[in-house]
Design an enzyme around this catalytic site. Structure first.
Site, PDB file in Angstrom:
ATOM      1  N   GLY A 281       0.832  -1.202   0.000  1.00  0.00           N
ATOM      2  CA  GLY A 281       0.000   0.000   0.000  1.00  0.00           C
ATOM      3  C   GLY A 281       0.863   1.247   0.000  1.00  0.00           C
ATOM      4  N   GLY A 282       0.208   2.387   0.201  1.00  0.00           N
ATOM      5  CA  GLY A 282       0.922   3.659   0.166  1.00  0.00           C
ATOM      6  C   GLY A 282       1.879   3.854   1.323  1.00  0.00           C
ATOM      7  N   MET A 283       1.633   3.148   2.428  1.00  0.00           N
ATOM      8  CA  MET A 283       2.468   3.327   3.613  1.00  0.00           C
ATOM      9  C   MET A 283       3.475   2.206   3.831  1.00  0.00           C
ATOM     10  SD  MET A 283      -0.412   4.791   6.228  1.00  0.00           S
ATOM     11  CE  MET A 283       0.672   4.697   7.640  1.00  0.00           C
TER      12      MET A 283
ATOM     13  N   VAL B 228       3.640  -5.745   3.317  1.00  0.00           N
ATOM     14  CA  VAL B 228       3.526  -6.862   4.255  1.00  0.00           C
ATOM     15  C   VAL B 228       4.064  -8.123   3.579  1.00  0.00           C
ATOM     16  CG1 VAL B 228       1.964  -8.256   5.676  1.00  0.00           C
ATOM     17  CG2 VAL B 228       1.488  -5.819   5.334  1.00  0.00           C
TER      18      VAL B 228
ATOM     19  N   LYS C  28       5.884  -6.506   8.658  1.00  0.00           N
ATOM     20  CA  LYS C  28       5.310  -5.250   8.154  1.00  0.00           C
ATOM     21  C   LYS C  28       6.448  -4.252   7.975  1.00  0.00           C
ATOM     22  CE  LYS C  28       1.463  -3.764  10.183  1.00  0.00           C
ATOM     23  NZ  LYS C  28       0.479  -3.464  11.258  1.00  0.00           N
TER      24      LYS C  28
ATOM     25  N   ASP D 227     -10.199   0.477  16.342  1.00  0.00           N
ATOM     26  CA  ASP D 227     -10.447   0.100  14.944  1.00  0.00           C
ATOM     27  C   ASP D 227     -10.919  -1.355  14.862  1.00  0.00           C
ATOM     28  OD1 ASP D 227     -10.671   0.621  12.240  1.00  0.00           O
ATOM     29  OD2 ASP D 227      -8.555   0.220  11.799  1.00  0.00           O
TER      30      ASP D 227
END
Length: 248
Positions: free
Chosen positions: A11-13, A16, A31, A123
């Site tokens: 992803g953008g961040m 994994v 991660k 969350d």
């Protein structure tokens, strides 16, 4: 020192990976934080590791390691051989009440332990509940969790008036101020999740719109037993108590 087996997500961040632990000879999840120049994201990543380091429970994903290499930050976690609850629901749409309540109970045990240790997850959703092939239930992703032991740096990450979380699982107070929510926000989210597991639908739309927020604030939703008459009244009553719009 870890041998990468495959890439699971990107992803953008971050990325994994599935990898093998060199000494334990078992699969782990790594991660990798790839985003650069964002101090708050980096600090939040570190805080997730610190939180997991203090949590030792059969129903919470275990932390093995945290390290930096070539300016990248890494968290090494327990590998759960199975799938997340949201992916399972996509296959099945909904679950029989007995199965749903077994998953719900184990997730509650994890959450109870976290709350007893002063941690609010913030969350809770099916995507953060992992189920192994053997039926083990694990609570994962403490990336936006808060803790009573917050340092000044930690508290700055969640400023008053800032919204964090997943809209369709958030209680009204989390929309206006994520920083001040307590364990009741997690209980609310668990109620939303239980509703979804047994009916195959969310009580409120997943969109982050003024209309949705109004429905959530008023607590207006279709009762589970009106969607499926086979749902026991005890479960409907439990959900009603959990997703009350007012915290008190």
């Amino acid at each position: 020192k870890y041998k990468i087996v495959s890439e699971i997500a990107r992803g953008g961040m971050g990325i994994v990976y599935k990898a093998v632990h060199p000494q334990l000879k078992r699969f782990v999840i790594i991660k990798k934080l790839t985003i650069r120049g964002n101090a708050s994201v980096k600090e939040r990543f570190k805080r997730e590791a610190r939180i997991l380091l203090d949590l030792h429970h059969a129903n919470i994903v275990h932390l093995f390691d945290y390290f930096t290499e070539a300016s990248f930050h890494y968290i090494v976690l327990e590998y759960v051989d199975g799938m997340s609850l949201d992916k399972y629901l996509k296959k099945r749409q909904k679950l029989p009440c007995q199965t749903a309540m077994l998953i719900f109970r184990d997730a509650c045990l994890a959450l109870k332990y976290a709350h007893e240790n002063g941690i609010v997850h913030r969350d809770i959703k099916p995507g953060n509940i992992l189920i192994s092939r053997h039926g083990d239930v694990k609570l994962a992703d403490f990336g936006i969790a808060s803790t009573e032991k917050e340092t000044t740096t930690d508290s700055e990450l969640t400023q008053a008036g800032v919204t964090l979380g997943t809209p369709s699982y958030m209680p009204p107070e989390q929309f206006s101020d994520t920083k001040s929510v307590d364990a009741r926000a997690d209980i609310y989210a668990m109620g939303i999740m239980l509703y979804e597991i047994i009916t195959g639908k969310k009580p409120f739309p997943g969109t982050f719109s003024p209309e949705t927020i109004t429905l959530i604030q008023k607590g207006k939703y279709i009762a589970p037993e009106k969607i499926d008459k086979s749902i026991p009244w005890e479960i409907s009553r439990l959900i009603k108590r959990m997703i009350q719009p007012k915290p008190n």
